[in-house]
Each structure stands twice: as C-alpha cells, then as structure tokens.
Design a protein around this motif. Structure first.
Motif, short mmCIF file in Angstrom:
data_model
loop_
_atom_site.label_atom_id
_atom_site.label_comp_id
_atom_site.label_asym_id
_atom_site.label_seq_id
_atom_site.Cartn_x
_atom_site.Cartn_y
_atom_site.Cartn_z
N ALA A 29 31.25 21.17 13.99
CA ALA A 29 31.51 20.67 12.65
C ALA A 29 32.98 20.34 12.45
N LYS A 30 33.81 20.89 13.30
CA LYS A 30 35.24 20.68 13.15
C LYS A 30 35.76 19.61 14.11
N GLY A 31 34.98 19.26 15.05
CA GLY A 31 35.43 18.30 16.02
C GLY A 31 34.71 18.55 17.33
N ALA A 32 34.58 17.51 18.10
CA ALA A 32 33.78 17.65 19.30
C ALA A 32 34.50 18.39 20.41
N PHE A 33 35.82 18.44 20.36
CA PHE A 33 36.55 19.04 21.46
C PHE A 33 37.66 19.92 20.91
N PHE A 34 37.75 21.15 21.46
CA PHE A 34 38.77 22.09 21.03
C PHE A 34 39.78 22.29 22.13
N GLU A 35 41.00 22.09 21.83
CA GLU A 35 42.06 22.40 22.76
C GLU A 35 42.86 23.55 22.16
N THR A 36 42.79 24.70 22.81
CA THR A 36 43.51 25.84 22.29
C THR A 36 44.81 26.01 23.07
N HIS A 37 45.61 26.95 22.65
CA HIS A 37 46.87 27.24 23.33
C HIS A 37 46.78 28.57 24.07
N TYR A 38 45.58 28.99 24.35
CA TYR A 38 45.30 30.25 25.04
C TYR A 38 44.54 29.89 26.31
N GLU A 39 45.14 30.19 27.44
CA GLU A 39 44.59 29.68 28.69
C GLU A 39 44.35 30.80 29.71
N SER A 40 43.28 30.69 30.44
CA SER A 40 42.97 31.64 31.51
C SER A 40 43.84 31.34 32.72
N ILE A 41 44.56 32.34 33.20
CA ILE A 41 45.41 32.15 34.37
C ILE A 41 44.74 32.69 35.62
N SER A 42 44.31 33.93 35.58
CA SER A 42 43.73 34.54 36.78
C SER A 42 42.91 35.77 36.38
N THR A 43 41.90 36.06 37.17
CA THR A 43 41.05 37.23 36.91
C THR A 43 40.75 37.95 38.22
N THR A 44 40.82 39.25 38.18
CA THR A 44 40.38 40.07 39.31
C THR A 44 39.23 40.94 38.85
N THR A 45 38.09 40.76 39.48
CA THR A 45 36.93 41.62 39.23
C THR A 45 36.68 42.42 40.50
N VAL A 46 36.62 43.74 40.35
CA VAL A 46 36.51 44.60 41.51
C VAL A 46 35.06 44.64 41.98
N SER A 47 34.83 44.12 43.17
CA SER A 47 33.48 44.13 43.72
C SER A 47 33.27 45.27 44.71
N THR A 48 34.35 45.74 45.31
CA THR A 48 34.29 46.84 46.27
C THR A 48 35.34 47.87 45.91
N GLU A 49 34.93 49.11 45.85
CA GLU A 49 35.87 50.17 45.47
C GLU A 49 36.75 50.51 46.67
N ALA A 50 37.92 49.89 46.73
CA ALA A 50 38.77 50.09 47.89
C ALA A 50 40.25 50.20 47.54
N VAL A 51 40.64 49.80 46.38
CA VAL A 51 42.07 49.76 46.06
C VAL A 51 42.35 50.47 44.74
N ASP A 52 43.60 50.91 44.59
CA ASP A 52 43.99 51.51 43.32
C ASP A 52 44.92 50.60 42.54
N THR A 53 45.08 49.36 43.03
CA THR A 53 46.09 48.47 42.46
C THR A 53 45.53 47.05 42.32
N VAL A 54 45.87 46.43 41.21
CA VAL A 54 45.61 45.01 41.03
C VAL A 54 46.94 44.34 40.70
N THR A 55 47.24 43.24 41.38
CA THR A 55 48.50 42.53 41.15
C THR A 55 48.23 41.06 40.84
N PHE A 56 48.88 40.59 39.80
CA PHE A 56 48.95 39.16 39.54
C PHE A 56 50.33 38.70 39.97
#
Lengths: 205, 167
Positions: A29-56
């Motif tokens: 209703a507000k427009g067909a396309f939304f451009e926000t100023h909030y962007e996804s940079i990177s994601t880490t999802t832990v699939s194997t329990e092996a590390v105690d650290t996540v680094t970007f």
C-alpha cells in the motif's frame, strides 16, 4: 523477501482476523519496493558444536552503525548458575570497560567488567532454550571517537529461581580506529551450541 | 549488501479493541520486530503476547522494571502469555505506552522462541525490559497482542517488521 515478491507487492496473503475497524496497511500500500538503510552483512549459524568463538572480519566501514543480533547457548556442563558469559572483542582486543544492570527475576544488580552477556548453558534448564541479545555498536568507523556499544540481552528458563536474566549492557573501547572485526567468545569454557546464530547488520547514515 | 528490516504490516485501531492480531506472518525472515504505540485507561492492565494462538501455559518471562523511585525484577513461569506491557495507573489517566518487541529466529523449527522487549509509559510511570520464552519449536505465524482488561484505544498503532539475515 525476494525482489520479485517486492515488485509484486509484499505479503499479499497476510490476514487480519481481529481488526474490527481502523486501517490496515501493508508494504504494497505504500509502494511496490522498499529500500531500507538496514542491511545484512554476514551471518554465522552453528551447525557443528566445535568452536567457542565466532568472528566477523573485514567488516566494511561505509556504514554508520552496526547491529549484531544473537541467539545462542553454551555447551558448558557446569550446573551452578547454568550460564556462560559471552565476551566481545573488537579488532582482536577486549572492550576496555563494560557495565551491566541485570534483573534475575528477584532482584536487580549492577556490575563492571563482568562477562559482557550471559547465555544459558547445558548445565541446567531447558534443552531447547537459547538466549537472545541485540548489540548496537555506534559510529564504529569514525576515526575521531572512541567506540562504544550498548546491549539488551536475556534468557528465561521457566524456573522460579536462577538461571534467567534480563540485562542492559554498555561497553567502551578506547580506540579511535574503525572497528573492522568483531569476535564473540564464551569465556567459561563452553562451546557454542548447535543452532546458535550470530547475525551482523549495517545501518547507513 | 541486501537491504532488510522491512515493514510487513501496520494496524491502526479505528475503535477500541481488546487485542490486535497479526496472522499469516510470512516465514521468510529471520527475526521479527513489533512496534506498538498505544493508549489505554484501564488500571493495572497488562498487555501480553501469544504465538500461534497457543493459550496453554507454555510461556515464561523475566522482567526488570523501574518506576521513578525504585527498581525491581520479577518472573512469571508456566504462564499463558508473555507480558510486554504492564502499567499501574493509580491516577486513572489514559496511559500512553510504547513497546518494541524483538522475536528471535521465529522461523526456525529447532529452538524454543525467545523474545526481548522494552516497554515505556511516557506519562504515568515505568520503564521495563523483558525476556520471554515460548516453549515450542514451531515456526511463528501468528502474534496476538492481548489486553488483560479493558481496551487499547482508538488510534493505537502496531507495526510488524521482518529482518532477514545474510545468507
């Protein structure tokens, strides 16, 4: 949402069952396309329990602020308070100082230089329970300011006593360098539980 | 970088109502954020949320609250909803209330669902932060905001946003 769905009008199937009167608006209703100023940079999802650290690393410096959204749990088996503390390092160095105010369901306390954020561990409580945290790192690429962050974090364990807490956090990093890497590490010996997720976002100015 | 934090839907009450429902929430995002700005006049009303129309005692929460002179923390276990707003209203004035509710990983089917919310009353008393737990691994496709007594008043707005993580 994929671009085609945006162009066609976002979420055309959403339903409202209790809106007896008033107005309802959807993105279409507000427009067909939304451009926000909030962007996804990177994601880490832990699939194997092996590390105690996540680094970007190699975080781009063209945003104004960063936000990290975390859902996590530690494998630390210690019963005790059944929490693990997640430390935050910027550019490989721990934040110079941190404060927190914590409500544990019975009282409120404040601390300094404690582990930054508390998450549930495997020592007690509900197996499928993960803690949440939202961390804002403000003006992270400004070369004239020391760096600060604020956080809101917590987990509940459906128990009448500990563990479980809601926490307001702040941190100070005494450098004017741009933050180009962020590291999250459990400090009580637990590794990061499967299905934990660390998502980094950038906010444009 | 992909742009995200998109508005999914906004509701504005044209007349008083005891609840607001967002249903058929798409499962295409990672997190949800619900922003509510509303008014109500019922004393000691509680605003709570439920997922997927589950009215069982599958919710719990831990809260931290300040009212201008003291601070306290309290907890609810085996509850039938998660408080996101609770505001004693001894003066009887209409309460202006703001809430921002973050729901983490609502679209995964492996973990229980955790939310973190902040609620403020600008003209009466109180600021609170809360963490809530729903002991269910189901994907959340419906959120109800429910008053314990009385109604949300005309003009109350509620918007739900979706945030998508990077692939």
């Amino acid at each position: 949402m994929s671009l085609p769905s945006r162009l066609l009008g976002a979420n055309p199937s959403i339903q409202v069952s209790t809106l007896l009167s008033g107005s309802l608006s959807t993105p279409s209703a507000k427009g067909a396309f939304f451009e926000t100023h909030y962007e996804s940079i990177s994601t880490t999802t832990v699939s194997t329990e092996a590390v105690d650290t996540v680094t970007f690393s190699n975080i781009p410096t063209f945003y104004t602020h960063l936000q990290v959204r975390i859902l996590a749990r530690s494998t630390r088996p210690y019963g005790g308070n059944a929490v693990d503390g997640l430390n935050i390092l910027a550019n490989g160095t721990a934040f110079t100082k941190s404060h927190h105010m914590l409500g544990d369901g019975g009282s409120i306390s404040a601390g300094i230089d404690y582990p930054i954020i508390f998450f549930p561990d495997d020592g007690a409580g509900i197996a499928g329970n993960y803690g949440g945290a939202i961390i804002d790192i403000l003006d992270y690429s400004n070369l004239n300011k020391n760096k600060t962050f604020r956080g809101l974090a917590g987990f509940d364990n459906n128990t009448s006593s500990a563990p479980g807490s809601i926490t307001l956090n702040s941190g100070f990093f005494g450098t004017t360098s741009a933050i180009t890497s962020l590291t999250f590490t459990f400090q009580y010996g637990g590794i990061i539980k499967q299905h934990s997720q660390f998502a980094l976002y950038g906010i444009r100015g | 970088m992909p742009s995200t934090y998109e508005p999914i839907q906004t509701q504005t009450l044209g007349s008083a109502a005891s609840s607001i429902t967002f249903s058929s929430i798409p499962d295409t995002y990672t997190d949800l954020v619900v922003v509510v700005q509303g008014t109500y006049s019922t004393s000691d009303a509680i605003i709570s949320l439920r997922y997927n129309n589950d009215t069982g005692t599958n919710y719990s929460q831990t809260s931290m609250y300040g009212n201008g002179s003291s601070a306290l923390s309290y907890r609810s276990i085996d509850a039938s909803s998660i408080q996101v707003g609770w505001y004693p209203n001894p003066g009887g004035a209409a309460v202006v209330s703001n809430m921002v509710i973050n729901v983490f990983n609502y679209s995964n089917s492996t973990t229980y669902k955790t939310s973190i919310s902040r609620g403020d009353t600008t003209n009466v008393q109180g600021v609170a932060v809360r963490v809530g737990l729903w002991r269910n691994t189901a994907v959340i496709n419906r959120i109800d905001l429910v008053m314990s007594a009385g109604n949300l008043q005309t003009g109350t707005t509620a918007t739900i946003y979706g945030i998508l993580k990077a692939a």
